[in-house]
Design a protein around this motif. Structure first.
Motif, PDB file in Angstrom:
ATOM      1  N   LYS A  59       0.884  -1.176   0.000  1.00  0.00           N
ATOM      2  CA  LYS A  59       0.000   0.000   0.000  1.00  0.00           C
ATOM      3  C   LYS A  59       0.909   1.209   0.000  1.00  0.00           C
ATOM      4  CE  LYS A  59      -3.425  -0.349   3.138  1.00  0.00           C
ATOM      5  NZ  LYS A  59      -3.914  -0.537   4.535  1.00  0.00           N
ATOM      6  N   MET A  60       0.923   1.903  -1.116  1.00  0.00           N
ATOM      7  CA  MET A  60       1.886   3.008  -1.191  1.00  0.00           C
ATOM      8  C   MET A  60       1.306   4.235  -1.894  1.00  0.00           C
ATOM      9  SD  MET A  60       3.757   3.404  -4.381  1.00  0.00           S
ATOM     10  CE  MET A  60       3.192   3.192  -6.008  1.00  0.00           C
ATOM     11  N   ILE A  61       1.855   5.401  -1.543  1.00  0.00           N
ATOM     12  CA  ILE A  61       1.649   6.587  -2.374  1.00  0.00           C
ATOM     13  C   ILE A  61       3.018   7.169  -2.702  1.00  0.00           C
ATOM     14  CG2 ILE A  61      -0.674   7.190  -1.557  1.00  0.00           C
ATOM     15  CD1 ILE A  61       0.725   9.518   0.016  1.00  0.00           C
ATOM     16  N   MET A 118      -1.105   3.152  -5.007  1.00  0.00           N
ATOM     17  CA  MET A 118      -1.277   1.779  -5.477  1.00  0.00           C
ATOM     18  C   MET A 118      -1.454   0.843  -4.289  1.00  0.00           C
ATOM     19  SD  MET A 118       1.228  -0.592  -7.783  1.00  0.00           S
ATOM     20  CE  MET A 118       0.449  -1.313  -9.229  1.00  0.00           C
ATOM     21  N   VAL A 119      -2.376  -0.112  -4.466  1.00  0.00           N
ATOM     22  CA  VAL A 119      -2.521  -1.186  -3.472  1.00  0.00           C
ATOM     23  C   VAL A 119      -2.493  -2.511  -4.220  1.00  0.00           C
ATOM     24  CG1 VAL A 119      -4.068  -2.270  -1.794  1.00  0.00           C
ATOM     25  CG2 VAL A 119      -3.823   0.217  -1.824  1.00  0.00           C
ATOM     26  N   MET A 152      -8.234  -0.522 -12.089  1.00  0.00           N
ATOM     27  CA  MET A 152      -7.677  -1.781 -11.600  1.00  0.00           C
ATOM     28  C   MET A 152      -6.457  -2.105 -12.467  1.00  0.00           C
ATOM     29  SD  MET A 152      -9.682  -2.278  -9.165  1.00  0.00           S
ATOM     30  CE  MET A 152      -9.076  -3.846  -8.551  1.00  0.00           C
ATOM     31  N   THR A 153      -5.331  -2.341 -11.825  1.00  0.00           N
ATOM     32  CA  THR A 153      -4.074  -2.508 -12.552  1.00  0.00           C
ATOM     33  C   THR A 153      -4.167  -3.648 -13.582  1.00  0.00           C
ATOM     34  OG1 THR A 153      -2.915  -1.666 -10.641  1.00  0.00           O
ATOM     35  CG2 THR A 153      -1.593  -2.890 -12.244  1.00  0.00           C
ATOM     36  N   TYR A 195      -2.732 -12.198  -7.240  1.00  0.00           N
ATOM     37  CA  TYR A 195      -2.889 -10.850  -6.694  1.00  0.00           C
ATOM     38  C   TYR A 195      -3.679  -9.951  -7.642  1.00  0.00           C
ATOM     39  CZ  TYR A 195       0.899 -12.129  -3.480  1.00  0.00           C
ATOM     40  OH  TYR A 195       1.662 -12.744  -2.533  1.00  0.00           O
ATOM     41  N   SER A 196      -4.382  -9.010  -7.067  1.00  0.00           N
ATOM     42  CA  SER A 196      -4.984  -7.957  -7.891  1.00  0.00           C
ATOM     43  C   SER A 196      -4.592  -6.610  -7.287  1.00  0.00           C
ATOM     44  CB  SER A 196      -6.506  -8.121  -7.950  1.00  0.00           C
ATOM     45  OG  SER A 196      -7.045  -8.171  -6.641  1.00  0.00           O
ATOM     46  N   ALA A 197      -4.841  -5.543  -8.045  1.00  0.00           N
ATOM     47  CA  ALA A 197      -4.331  -4.245  -7.601  1.00  0.00           C
ATOM     48  C   ALA A 197      -5.172  -3.101  -8.154  1.00  0.00           C
ATOM     49  CB  ALA A 197      -2.883  -4.069  -8.076  1.00  0.00           C
ATOM     50  N   PHE A 198      -5.178  -1.991  -7.416  1.00  0.00           N
ATOM     51  CA  PHE A 198      -5.710  -0.757  -8.007  1.00  0.00           C
ATOM     52  C   PHE A 198      -4.652   0.327  -7.942  1.00  0.00           C
ATOM     53  CE2 PHE A 198      -7.412  -0.004  -3.557  1.00  0.00           C
ATOM     54  CZ  PHE A 198      -6.797   1.217  -3.308  1.00  0.00           C
ATOM     55  N   ALA A 199      -4.813   1.318  -8.800  1.00  0.00           N
ATOM     56  CA  ALA A 199      -3.871   2.444  -8.810  1.00  0.00           C
ATOM     57  C   ALA A 199      -4.642   3.712  -9.136  1.00  0.00           C
ATOM     58  CB  ALA A 199      -2.774   2.221  -9.844  1.00  0.00           C
ATOM     59  N   PHE A 200      -4.101   4.817  -8.691  1.00  0.00           N
ATOM     60  CA  PHE A 200      -4.697   6.113  -9.045  1.00  0.00           C
ATOM     61  C   PHE A 200      -3.604   7.161  -9.147  1.00  0.00           C
ATOM     62  CE2 PHE A 200      -4.862   5.730  -4.410  1.00  0.00           C
ATOM     63  CZ  PHE A 200      -4.298   6.918  -3.977  1.00  0.00           C
ATOM     64  N   GLY A 201      -3.902   8.227  -9.879  1.00  0.00           N
ATOM     65  CA  GLY A 201      -2.947   9.325  -9.987  1.00  0.00           C
ATOM     66  C   GLY A 201      -3.700  10.632  -9.828  1.00  0.00           C
TER      67      GLY A 201
END
Ligand code: PHE
Length: 339
Positions: free
Chosen positions: A185-187, A212-213, A283-284, A299-305
């Motif tokens: 879990k990062m920004i 992103m997570v 969703m990545t 694994y699954s992931a989401f991201a945003f900007g």
């Protein structure tokens, strides 16, 4: 001589040394008188000599006293002239404050720290001079991909560029992450660059905060909840978000996120809500996870900007992005840091 010397010493204005030479020096008045001793009768010489010595002593001590008095007077004058009145009020030094964009980034960081995210902001894991590989290819944008046109790029060499987005930090963080210790879990806040002509809404350099997570069973609902929480932090509890379908090569599905400009109350009809677009997310894409060595079946992931510059413009009603980069203190000092 004694009487006249005493008078002259007492009235001497300043040059005591010159007077000493005149009276007692080799060619001085006393010396000249004492030279006359040879004409004095031998039986009287002793007495005359004694008088001479007495005169010399008187003159010497008077001169010394006069000199001391003059020095003391000079010192007093100097002290009086240099007096500092410590009771006068001082001039207040101007206190600086973080730049308004830094204030917004700090606020975003604090919020995500509270949600258990880690912040990647050091220059090693988040370089502004990037490779084409990390900025584009690892983000599912091969060389001939038409979506590269969305981001006009400053190339330094054919392989090295100024990053156009903070998305390459996703890959850099994933490479270092140890999944045995839990999800990532990062920004990553930072500067990005695009070959745009500067105008009221474009700047060749601006800011993004990447988020992103990556973990097991990460869903679109997690993305929506996370974005809602940061928007309510920045705009206020009564604001809502909505997601619209969009396209980014590195997310599938992709969304653009709007936040309600006005506060939303339960009795409001949907037409009364005014939406403004604030960020891109999704969703990545499995390709991105695979290129970063992550198994997309596990694994699954989401991201945003999101863009702090745009937030600051909306939040404070600034109508020209260039204001943020002029460093005009009259502009910047309006944004007092709260708390
Ligand atoms: N990198 C995208 C941009 O600069 C924003 C984005 C980030 C979109 C992460 C989706 C996911 O436009």
């Amino acid at each position: 001589l004694k009487t006249s010397a005493v008078a002259r010493i007492n009235s001497a204005a300043d040059d005591v040394e010159a007077l000493r030479v005149k009276l007692l020096g080799k060619k001085g008045e006393l010396t000249a008188l004492l030279k006359g001793m040879k004409d004095v009768a031998p039986e009287e010489r002793k007495a005359v000599g004694a008088i001479g010595n007495d005169v010399r002593q008187t003159i010497t001590s008077l001169l010394a006293a006069k000199k001391a008095a003059q020095d003391a007077e000079k010192l007093n004058e100097q002290l009086a002239a240099e007096t500092i009145d410590v009771t006068l009020p001082g001039s207040t030094p101007t206190i600086g404050q973080p730049h308004v964009l830094q204030q917004i980034i700090d606020e975003i960081e604090q919020h995500f720290l509270g949600l258990g995210f880690k912040i990647i902001d050091d220059t090693v894991d988040s370089p502004e001079v990037e490779t084409d590989e990390y900025n584009f290819e690892r983000e599912n944008l091969p060389k001939d991909h038409p979506a590269r046109d969305m981001q006009d790029t400053f190339y330094i060499t054919p392989e090295i560029l100024l990053r156009t987005q903070t998305s390459p930090v996703q890959s850099r963080a994933l490479e270092k992450h140890d999944f045995s210790k839990g999800p990532l879990k990062m920004i990553a806040p930072g500067k990005v660059y695009r070959r745009d002509t500067d105008d009221a809404t474009h700047s060749h350099q601006f800011h993004q905060v990447e988020g992103m997570v990556v973990g097991e069973n990460i869903t679109m609902a997690d993305l929506k909840g996370t974005l809602l929480s940061i928007m309510q932090e920045l705009f206020g509890e009564k604001h809502q978000i909505r997601m619209r379908p969009s396209y980014f090569p590195f997310t599938e599905p992709s969304v653009e996120v709007d936040v309600s400009w006005n506060e939303v109350t339960p009795d409001m009809s949907p037409e009364d809500i005014e939406w403004i677009e604030v960020l891109g997310a999704g969703m990545t894409h499995p390709n991105v996870l695979r290129m970063d060595g992550i198994d997309p079946d596990k694994y699954s992931a989401f991201a945003f900007g999101l863009g702090p510059d745009r937030f600051a413009m909306l939040k404070y009603g600034v109508d020209d992005i260039r204001q943020f980069y002029l460093n005009d203190v009259r502009f910047l000092s309006q944004f007092e840091r709260k708390g």
